[in-house]
Design a protein around this motif. Structure first.
Motif, PDB file in Angstrom:
ATOM      1  N   ARG A  69     -10.411  16.592  14.905  1.00  0.00           N
ATOM      2  CA  ARG A  69      -8.991  16.834  15.191  1.00  0.00           C
ATOM      3  C   ARG A  69      -8.482  15.912  16.286  1.00  0.00           C
ATOM      4  O   ARG A  69      -7.413  15.319  16.177  1.00  0.00           O
ATOM      5  N   SER A  70      -9.243  15.780  17.370  1.00  0.00           N
ATOM      6  CA  SER A  70      -8.789  14.946  18.485  1.00  0.00           C
ATOM      7  C   SER A  70      -8.794  13.474  18.088  1.00  0.00           C
ATOM      8  O   SER A  70      -7.913  12.711  18.477  1.00  0.00           O
ATOM      9  N   PHE A  71      -9.780  13.069  17.290  1.00  0.00           N
ATOM     10  CA  PHE A  71      -9.848  11.676  16.856  1.00  0.00           C
ATOM     11  C   PHE A  71      -8.674  11.349  15.940  1.00  0.00           C
ATOM     12  O   PHE A  71      -7.998  10.336  16.113  1.00  0.00           O
ATOM     13  N   GLN A  72      -8.417  12.226  14.967  1.00  0.00           N
ATOM     14  CA  GLN A  72      -7.319  11.970  14.031  1.00  0.00           C
ATOM     15  C   GLN A  72      -5.973  11.965  14.742  1.00  0.00           C
ATOM     16  O   GLN A  72      -5.099  11.172  14.431  1.00  0.00           O
ATOM     17  N   ALA A  73      -5.796  12.877  15.707  1.00  0.00           N
ATOM     18  CA  ALA A  73      -4.512  12.962  16.408  1.00  0.00           C
ATOM     19  C   ALA A  73      -4.247  11.716  17.233  1.00  0.00           C
ATOM     20  O   ALA A  73      -3.104  11.409  17.549  1.00  0.00           O
ATOM     21  N   SER A  74      -5.291  10.981  17.586  1.00  0.00           N
ATOM     22  CA  SER A  74      -5.106   9.810  18.436  1.00  0.00           C
ATOM     23  C   SER A  74      -4.907   8.536  17.625  1.00  0.00           C
ATOM     24  O   SER A  74      -4.945   7.440  18.181  1.00  0.00           O
ATOM     25  N   LEU A  75      -4.692   8.656  16.316  1.00  0.00           N
ATOM     26  CA  LEU A  75      -4.485   7.485  15.471  1.00  0.00           C
ATOM     27  C   LEU A  75      -3.014   7.324  15.114  1.00  0.00           C
ATOM     28  O   LEU A  75      -2.254   8.290  15.122  1.00  0.00           O
ATOM     29  N   PRO A  76      -2.595   6.100  14.785  1.00  0.00           N
ATOM     30  CA  PRO A  76      -1.228   5.926  14.275  1.00  0.00           C
ATOM     31  C   PRO A  76      -1.100   6.534  12.881  1.00  0.00           C
ATOM     32  O   PRO A  76      -2.093   6.870  12.246  1.00  0.00           O
ATOM     33  N   ASN A  77       0.119   6.683  12.408  1.00  0.00           N
ATOM     34  CA  ASN A  77       0.371   7.248  11.086  1.00  0.00           C
ATOM     35  C   ASN A  77       1.641   6.602  10.542  1.00  0.00           C
ATOM     36  O   ASN A  77       2.729   6.853  11.034  1.00  0.00           O
ATOM     37  N   PHE A  78       1.492   5.746   9.528  1.00  0.00           N
ATOM     38  CA  PHE A  78       2.644   5.040   8.975  1.00  0.00           C
ATOM     39  C   PHE A  78       3.368   5.912   7.963  1.00  0.00           C
ATOM     40  O   PHE A  78       2.764   6.409   7.015  1.00  0.00           O
ATOM     41  N   GLY A  79       4.662   6.103   8.172  1.00  0.00           N
ATOM     42  CA  GLY A  79       5.513   6.756   7.194  1.00  0.00           C
ATOM     43  C   GLY A  79       6.513   5.736   6.684  1.00  0.00           C
ATOM     44  O   GLY A  79       7.213   5.094   7.467  1.00  0.00           O
ATOM     45  N   VAL A  80       6.570   5.546   5.358  1.00  0.00           N
ATOM     46  CA  VAL A  80       7.451   4.542   4.777  1.00  0.00           C
ATOM     47  C   VAL A  80       8.863   5.115   4.678  1.00  0.00           C
ATOM     48  O   VAL A  80       9.061   6.215   4.170  1.00  0.00           O
ATOM     49  N   LEU A  81       9.846   4.352   5.179  1.00  0.00           N
ATOM     50  CA  LEU A  81      11.246   4.766   5.088  1.00  0.00           C
ATOM     51  C   LEU A  81      11.756   4.511   3.675  1.00  0.00           C
ATOM     52  O   LEU A  81      11.286   3.612   2.978  1.00  0.00           O
ATOM     53  N   ARG A  82      12.740   5.277   3.263  1.00  0.00           N
ATOM     54  CA  ARG A  82      13.273   5.138   1.916  1.00  0.00           C
ATOM     55  C   ARG A  82      13.967   3.788   1.755  1.00  0.00           C
ATOM     56  O   ARG A  82      14.854   3.461   2.553  1.00  0.00           O
ATOM     57  N   PRO A  83      13.567   2.979   0.767  1.00  0.00           N
ATOM     58  CA  PRO A  83      14.245   1.690   0.583  1.00  0.00           C
ATOM     59  C   PRO A  83      15.747   1.873   0.369  1.00  0.00           C
ATOM     60  O   PRO A  83      16.167   2.829  -0.290  1.00  0.00           O
ATOM     61  N   LEU A 160      12.941  -0.939  -9.776  1.00  0.00           N
ATOM     62  CA  LEU A 160      12.069  -0.018  -9.056  1.00  0.00           C
ATOM     63  C   LEU A 160      11.481  -0.765  -7.873  1.00  0.00           C
ATOM     64  O   LEU A 160      10.865  -1.816  -8.050  1.00  0.00           O
ATOM     65  N   ILE A 161      11.676  -0.238  -6.672  1.00  0.00           N
ATOM     66  CA  ILE A 161      11.108  -0.829  -5.464  1.00  0.00           C
ATOM     67  C   ILE A 161       9.979   0.085  -4.987  1.00  0.00           C
ATOM     68  O   ILE A 161      10.173   1.293  -4.811  1.00  0.00           O
ATOM     69  N   ARG A 162       8.786  -0.509  -4.783  1.00  0.00           N
ATOM     70  CA  ARG A 162       7.651   0.246  -4.228  1.00  0.00           C
ATOM     71  C   ARG A 162       7.210  -0.435  -2.931  1.00  0.00           C
ATOM     72  O   ARG A 162       6.944  -1.635  -2.907  1.00  0.00           O
ATOM     73  N   VAL A 163       7.159   0.352  -1.857  1.00  0.00           N
ATOM     74  CA  VAL A 163       6.764  -0.165  -0.545  1.00  0.00           C
ATOM     75  C   VAL A 163       5.447   0.504  -0.152  1.00  0.00           C
ATOM     76  O   VAL A 163       5.351   1.736  -0.172  1.00  0.00           O
ATOM     77  N   THR A 164       4.459  -0.313   0.195  1.00  0.00           N
ATOM     78  CA  THR A 164       3.145   0.200   0.598  1.00  0.00           C
ATOM     79  C   THR A 164       2.828  -0.318   1.989  1.00  0.00           C
ATOM     80  O   THR A 164       2.624  -1.525   2.176  1.00  0.00           O
ATOM     81  N   ALA A 165       2.816   0.577   2.970  1.00  0.00           N
ATOM     82  CA  ALA A 165       2.441   0.200   4.332  1.00  0.00           C
ATOM     83  C   ALA A 165       0.926   0.108   4.428  1.00  0.00           C
ATOM     84  O   ALA A 165       0.208   0.963   3.903  1.00  0.00           O
ATOM     85  N   ASN A 185       1.507   6.441   2.696  1.00  0.00           N
ATOM     86  CA  ASN A 185       1.779   5.023   2.918  1.00  0.00           C
ATOM     87  C   ASN A 185       2.591   4.372   1.808  1.00  0.00           C
ATOM     88  O   ASN A 185       2.886   3.186   1.884  1.00  0.00           O
ATOM     89  N   VAL A 186       2.912   5.105   0.752  1.00  0.00           N
ATOM     90  CA  VAL A 186       3.614   4.514  -0.386  1.00  0.00           C
ATOM     91  C   VAL A 186       4.911   5.293  -0.643  1.00  0.00           C
ATOM     92  O   VAL A 186       4.922   6.529  -0.590  1.00  0.00           O
ATOM     93  N   ARG A 187       5.984   4.520  -0.901  1.00  0.00           N
ATOM     94  CA  ARG A 187       7.239   5.167  -1.271  1.00  0.00           C
ATOM     95  C   ARG A 187       7.943   4.315  -2.310  1.00  0.00           C
ATOM     96  O   ARG A 187       7.943   3.082  -2.207  1.00  0.00           O
ATOM     97  N   GLU A 188       8.539   4.954  -3.294  1.00  0.00           N
ATOM     98  CA  GLU A 188       9.239   4.253  -4.374  1.00  0.00           C
ATOM     99  C   GLU A 188      10.667   4.743  -4.442  1.00  0.00           C
ATOM    100  O   GLU A 188      10.976   5.871  -4.070  1.00  0.00           O
ATOM    101  N   ARG A 189      11.529   3.850  -4.979  1.00  0.00           N
ATOM    102  CA  ARG A 189      12.899   4.267  -5.240  1.00  0.00           C
ATOM    103  C   ARG A 189      13.453   3.412  -6.377  1.00  0.00           C
ATOM    104  O   ARG A 189      13.223   2.216  -6.431  1.00  0.00           O
TER     105      ARG A 189
END
Length: 194
Positions: A69-83, A160-165, A185-189
């Motif tokens: 839990r402590s290790f995971q909480a200390s990592l970054p987390n990419f959220g892809v914004l809606r294109p 169709l736009i797909r963004v993968t961080a 890490n993936v979002r489509e629109r």
């Protein structure tokens, strides 16, 4: 010569305790996380058996969960914004894409793969692909870029736009950056361009 009974009791107690309190190398919190490698450093069979037993205890299980839990909480987390739609100019269209760091730690620089299917549908190969490099993000920070996608002459056309961080690579299925959540890490629109 007669030995006092009290002295005999003390000696017996000391001998008994020394047998019960043998120090095993696997009796610490750190050893709960240790990887047992039979081909690694040579240790006695007793010590190896003790370490396996120690790691199977409820105490070690809780230590591992807390560390995870402590290790995971200390990592970054990419959220892809809606294109987002941008400017239409001739046979090209500009789209805005972005990524937000939703984790608790700053991220290093990372790639973002942007794929577009213009006039064709997945799973056909994308008609356009680009992988720009994004600068590292502080916790809660966002980074946006514009990408210009060529369009077919025939209109209307579905895009169709797909963004993968931090896209996966051959060597790193989770991408270059360790994240607390690799599943967002993936979002489509889908867009229709007239």
């Amino acid at each position: 010569m007669r030995i006092p009974r009290t002295l005999l009791a003390v000696v017996a107690l000391a001998v008994g305790l020394s047998g019960c309190t043998r120090f095993y190398p696997g009796s610490s919190e750190a050893s709960c996380l240790e990887v047992i490698r039979p081909d690694g450093v040579r240790v006695s069979g007793d010590d190896l058996r003790f370490l396996r037993w120690w790691q199977s205890t409820e105490y070690c299980r809780r230590v591992r969960e807390q560390f995870e839990r402590s290790f995971q909480a200390s990592l970054p987390n990419f959220g892809v914004l809606r294109p987002q739609l941008g400017v239409l100019l001739g046979n090209t269209h500009t789209f805005e894409v972005g990524v937000r760091n939703e984790g608790m730690t700053a991220s290093p620089d990372f790639n973002v793969r942007i794929e577009a299917w213009a006039g064709v549908a997945a799973p056909a190969p994308p008609s356009f692909t680009v992988t720009p490099r994004f600068s590292g993000l502080a916790p809660g920070a966002e980074s946006k870029q514009f990408v210009t996608v060529p369009l077919p002459v025939q209109r209307p056309v579905d895009v169709l736009i797909r963004v993968t961080a931090d896209p996966p690579t051959a060597n790193n299925p989770g991408g270059e950056v360790w994240e607390s959540d690799e599943n967002n890490n993936v979002r489509e629109r889908m867009f229709t361009i007239y």
